[in-house]
Structure formats: structure tokens, C-alpha cells
Design an enzyme around this catalytic site. Structure first.
Site, PDB file in Angstrom:
ATOM      1  N   LYS A 168       0.828  -1.213   0.000  1.00 12.46           N
ATOM      2  CA  LYS A 168       0.000   0.000   0.000  1.00 12.46           C
ATOM      3  C   LYS A 168       0.858   1.256   0.000  1.00 12.46           C
ATOM      4  CE  LYS A 168      -3.462   2.826   0.228  1.00 12.46           C
ATOM      5  NZ  LYS A 168      -4.426   2.915   1.326  1.00 12.46           N
ATOM      6  N   LYS A 237       0.742  11.946   5.005  1.00 11.46           N
ATOM      7  CA  LYS A 237       1.136  10.918   5.973  1.00 11.46           C
ATOM      8  C   LYS A 237       1.630   9.666   5.253  1.00 11.46           C
ATOM      9  CE  LYS A 237      -1.899   8.150   7.237  1.00 11.46           C
ATOM     10  NZ  LYS A 237      -2.433   6.809   6.867  1.00 11.46           N
TER      11      LYS A 237
END
Length: 295
Positions: A168, A237
Site C-alpha cells: 500500500k 502521511k
């Protein structure tokens, strides 16, 4: 089968709804109680706290914003109360080490933990075309696969704990880099007087296209609509974590570092809660142009 779901944001609420529509018993918890109301109206049970949810559910799902939230919730309020044999599925995007720490504690408690981050945005859930990248015990993955098929099209088991999170972050690295590259290209085009809509049409038909170019421009930027499908602050992030991962792999200077700077700048200028496509706004300000549809 009773399923618990923690975290009902843009993605979590939609995934939980698909599980409910699939005929499952669903127990939901969200820190902001109002976010549970729609699911409760559809038949879900609202938990008063995470501990009670963990005690009564066979499968516990989570979809949380930040790695520190994820680690705190699992280590302090899920794993101490969940029953032996419970399977936890974490759809959050976190670092590899975070996933591995939670996995280790879960295993010590006789609980299975799968890192299963998702890609495809809210539209992917709605259309059941989401991609899920899974790391952890294969036996647990096989057990929950029918549940994942309720809202995802591409579901890949990648191996040991942390594998899903690594995949991911690699995906998010590309999301961030492509987002900034597309923004720079469109701002440059506007600066030279090119019609933005025509330029998007040209680029999406050419080798320079990317899914981020098409998504951002056609669905957000040209219409100046920045309601978040995935917010700037979360992509920042993610790419920050991805850059750390790439550094561990031995890669030095990275395009991802420039992308991280671009997203940080957008946050600093007040666009952190807007859709990730708003990363274009500081560039527009810098060049004194606005990329928009000309009617």
C-alpha cells in the site's frame, strides 16, 4: 457471524455498509457517535466502547486515520478483550513495523491480525471495485475472503505480516508523485495559455496520462470541487511513511521527497482537509493561474 467495525470515516462507513448489506451482523464503534447513526438505522448495533465490541465479535475490522491511533486501539482496547480465535482485519494505511508489532501481540493472545489496506477511494467501495492488499496468516485470509469480496474486486494475499502495508505504501508513493507531477503539468499549461480542459483531454489520450491526472482534473480541479475522497493530510502521511520504506530499501534521492514537500506545503497553506487534488493550489498561487473549466 458477528463482525465489529471500528472507524466510520469516508472509507470505513462505506465498507461497513457493504458488510451489512451482505447479511452480516454488524457492531459498530466510532469516537464521534453521530457517524454511527446511518448504519444503526440500517440494522447495525452500536457499541458503547471498543472493549465491549471486541468481546462479542468473531471478526474485528478497523479503518483508522493515523498509525499511532491504530497501534493504541489494538494494543490497549482490542487485543486485551478479544476472544482467542478472533480475526482482526485492519484496512488502515500504516507503516510495516506498526503492522508487525500489532501482529506479534495478537499472535501472543491467540488472535489473527491481517494488515489489509485498501485502494480505490470511496467510489471503489460503492462500485465494489476496491483493491485490497493483505499480509498475515494465510489461514485467516482464506477465512475472511468471502467478506472482502462484498466490496472489493482485486484481493491479493501477499505473504507475511507487513506485506500488505508495504504494498500500500508503494502504491501511495505513486499516488503522491503522480499527483504533484499532474499538478505541475496543468499549472504550466495554464501559464502558457492552454485551455485546461483541452489539455486534460490531450494528456489522458497520450503516454503522459495517469490515473491521478484523470481523477484529479476531471472530477475535482476543473470544477473547483475539493470535497475529500482522500484528504491532502492523509496522502502526506502516506508518502512520508513510503519515503521511510524506500530509504530502508536503499534508495537515496527520491521523487517521493519532492512529493512529500508538495503535500506539506498544501497543508501549511490551509488545504489539509481538502481532497488530495488540492495539492495543486499552492502551485496555482505561485504562478498566478487557476486550472478550471472554461464554460
Amino acid at each position: 457471524m458477528k463482525i465489529g467495525f471500528i472507524g466510520l470515516g469516508v472509507m470505513g462507513s462505506r465498507i461497513a455498509k457493504k458488510m451489512l448489506e451482505g447479511g452480516n451482523q454488524l457492531v459498530v464503534y466510532n469516537r464521534t457517535v453521530t457517524k454511527t447513526e446511518n448504519l444503526v438505522a440500517l440494522g447495525a448495533q452500536r457499541a458503547n466502547d471498543i472493549a465491549s465490541l471486541s468481546k462479542e465479535c468473531e471478526i474485528i475490522c478497523s479503518c483508522l486515520s493515523m498509525p499511532e491511533d491504530c497501534e493504541h486501539i489494538f494494543q490497549n482496547t482490542v487485543l486485551p478483550y478479544a476472544r482467542t480465535g478472533t480475526v482482526c482485519i485492519d484496512f488502515s494505511t500504516v507503516g510495516v513495523k506498526t503492522s508487525q508489532r500489532i501482529y506479534t501481540q495478537a499472535k501472543e493472545n491467540g488472535i489473527s491480525y491481517l494488515d489489509a489496506p485498501v485502494s480505490g477511494g470511496p467510489e471503489g467501495v460503492e462500485q465494489r471495485t476496491l483493491t485490497i492488499m493483505v499480509g498475515g496468516e494465510q489461514e485467516a485470509f482464506v477465512k475472511v475472503l468471502p467478506l472482502l469480496k462484498l466490496f472489493a474486486e482485486t484481493i491479493e494475499y501477499l505473504g507475511e505480516s507487513g506485506s500488505g502495508s508495504a504494498a500500500k505504501l508503494i502504491n501511495q508513493y505513486l499516488v503522491a508523485v503522480h499527483s504533484v507531477a499532474a499538478s505541475e503539468a496543468m499549472v504550466a499549461g495554464a501559464s502558457f495559455g492552454l485551455d485546461p480542459e483541452q489539455l486534460v483531454h490531450l494528456l489522458t489520450a497520450s503516454y503522459g496520462t495517469s490515473r491521478m491526472l484523470e481523477r484529479h482534473m476531471k472530477h475535482y480541479v476543473l470544477d473547483r470541487q475539493f470535497q475529500p475522497g482522500g484528504a491532502v493530510k492523509y496522502v502526506h502521511k502516506d508518502v512520508k511513511l513510503a519515503n521511510q520504506l524506500f530509504t530502508q530499501a536503499g534508495i537515496g534521492d527520491k521523487l517521493g521527497e519532492l512529493a512529500e514537500t508538495g503535500f506539506h506545503r498544501a497543508i501549511a497553506e490551509g488545504f489539509g482537509n481538502e481532497d488530495m487534488s488540492a495539492v495543486i493550489k499552492p502551485l496555482e498561487k505561485l504562478c498566478n493561474v487557476e486550472v478550471k473549466r472554461v464554460y
